[in-house]
Write an enzyme that holds these catalytic residues in place. Structure first.
Site, PDB file in Angstrom:
ATOM      1  N   CYS A   1       0.824  -1.209   0.000  1.00 26.92           N
ATOM      2  CA  CYS A   1       0.000   0.000   0.000  1.00 26.92           C
ATOM      3  C   CYS A   1       0.862   1.265   0.000  1.00 26.92           C
ATOM      4  CB  CYS A   1      -0.926   0.001   1.210  1.00 26.92           C
ATOM      5  SG  CYS A   1      -2.092   1.375   1.230  1.00 26.92           S
TER       6      CYS A   1
ATOM      7  N   CYS B   1      -5.300  -1.843   7.559  1.00 24.50           N
ATOM      8  CA  CYS B   1      -6.514  -1.091   7.910  1.00 24.50           C
ATOM      9  C   CYS B   1      -7.771  -1.920   7.760  1.00 24.50           C
ATOM     10  CB  CYS B   1      -6.603   0.167   7.063  1.00 24.50           C
ATOM     11  SG  CYS B   1      -6.573  -0.146   5.288  1.00 24.50           S
TER      12      CYS B   1
END
Length: 361
Positions: A104, A202
């Site tokens: 990410c 997340c």
């Protein structure tokens, strides 16, 4: 300034302002408001835009009330789904343990911030990561090194960001400790206790990979998985091995008189192979997809490696053909995870993705 709504990026923005920079805030949106993910309980009730990784209301509040800077929202929802979440699922369905946070940072967050900054003719990007901008005199390299606060160091998660990109990224917290950051924030009347912190992926804040993958697994699979020892003797059965990772001991679903750990997840044959602590140790490993100056030029000095962000870097030597040997056996060689290489000054020299054991021989 990449903002998440957390204390680290907020303090970083304040430090840059005090240093005389013109600061613009940017939040990279990676989840839609109705994303449900694989969470349960209270976590499922929270919309994704109120999670620690991308808390839109908090970013708006901080920029307007405390930072007094303009900010933009940059939509990367589709790219995040395609390049991070889908790749994450695919990794586990191939029997390896992916690392979504490193992907990410490289593929979504920092790349997006750099692209936007260049469009606006802004010279630098900054984030709240704990890492140090560093120059190695010995090897004549610009890059990043471990942060002063080793417990919070995030250089591991930045290891897949290319060197030429890192030259444009500032890390204001590289020489700060977390305690100092909190103290500074309180001195500026920032609502520290109301700010959420997340050190995990997340979309996996509940620490339940199997649950996250369960619905997809049930859709294309039937029948239980066998659990065996390293000799092939059956120990028991479990509903699925998808989501398990090498070295895992808890949450397997089988009982044994001795402590046993996942050694391998054989997706093709629907078998989870278990072994003792000794059985999961490795001294040799091999990587693929190498990145960094370690693989581009002659590097002098000792070499160290980390397989997890929280472990201490351990000595290793190159053996050629992307193979390496550790000074001592280690239980962290997990296929799909990232091997990050450091020098004596804790500078990141490169990284690669760990290969399965059968590819190491």
């Amino acid at each position: 300034m990449g903002l998440s709504g957390g204390i680290d990026s907020t303090v970083s923005a304040l430090l840059l302002k005090e240093a005389g920079f013109d600061v613009y805030g940017a939040i990279v949106e990676i989840w839609s408001e109705n994303s449900a993910g694989g969470q349960s309980g209270d976590e499922r009730e929270k919309p994704w835009f109120e999670r620690a990784c991308c808390h839109l209301p908090m970013v708006k509040f901080l920029c307007e009330e405390y930072l007094h800077i303009p900010y933009v929202r940059i939509d990367q929802k589709q790219n995040f789904q395609k390049k991070i979440v889908d790749v994450f699922r695919e990794g586990y369905h191939n029997g390896v343990t992916p690392n979504p946070c490193t992907d990410c940072n490289a593929e979504i967050k920092i790349k997006t911030l750099i692209d936007w900054a260049e469009q606006q003719k802004i010279s630098y990007v900054a984030t709240g990561h704990y890492a140090r901008n560093h120059y190695s005199v010995r090897n004549r390299l610009w890059g990043i090194a471990q942060a002063l606060d080793r417990k919070k160091d995030q250089s591991y998660f930045l290891s897949r960001v290319p060197e030429h990109v890192l030259r444009k990224v500032l890390f204001p917290l590289g020489h700060w400790t977390k305690d100092k950051v909190r103290e500074f924030a309180r001195s500026k009347k920032i609502p520290v206790e109301e700010m959420v912190e997340n050190m995990e992926a997340c979309f996996l804040s509940a620490k339940n990979v199997t649950s996250f993958l369960k619905r997809e697994e049930e859709a294309h699979s039937s029948g239980n998985w066998n659990v065996t020892d390293i000799n092939g003797e059956k120990i028991g059965e479990i509903p699925t091995g998808i989501g398990l990772t090498k070295g895992q001991r808890k949450g397997i679903g089988v009982a044994n008189s001795e402590r046993i750990y996942v050694k391998k997840v054989d997706v093709q044959n629907k078998v989870v192979i278990m072994g003792s602590k000794k059985d999961i140790l490795n001294r040799n490993f091999r990587i693929r997809d190498p990145l960094g100056p370690l693989f581009q030029k002659k590097i002098t000095g000792n070499l160290f490696v980390k397989f997890r962000s929280v472990m201490e870097a351990v000595p290793c030597i190159e053996k050629g053909d992307l193979r390496f040997e550790l000074s001592n056996e280690n239980d962290g060689v997990t296929p799909g995870q990232i091997a990050v290489f450091y020098d004596d000054e804790q500078m990141v020299l490169g990284s690669g993705i760990l290969e399965p054991e059968e590819e190491m021989s």
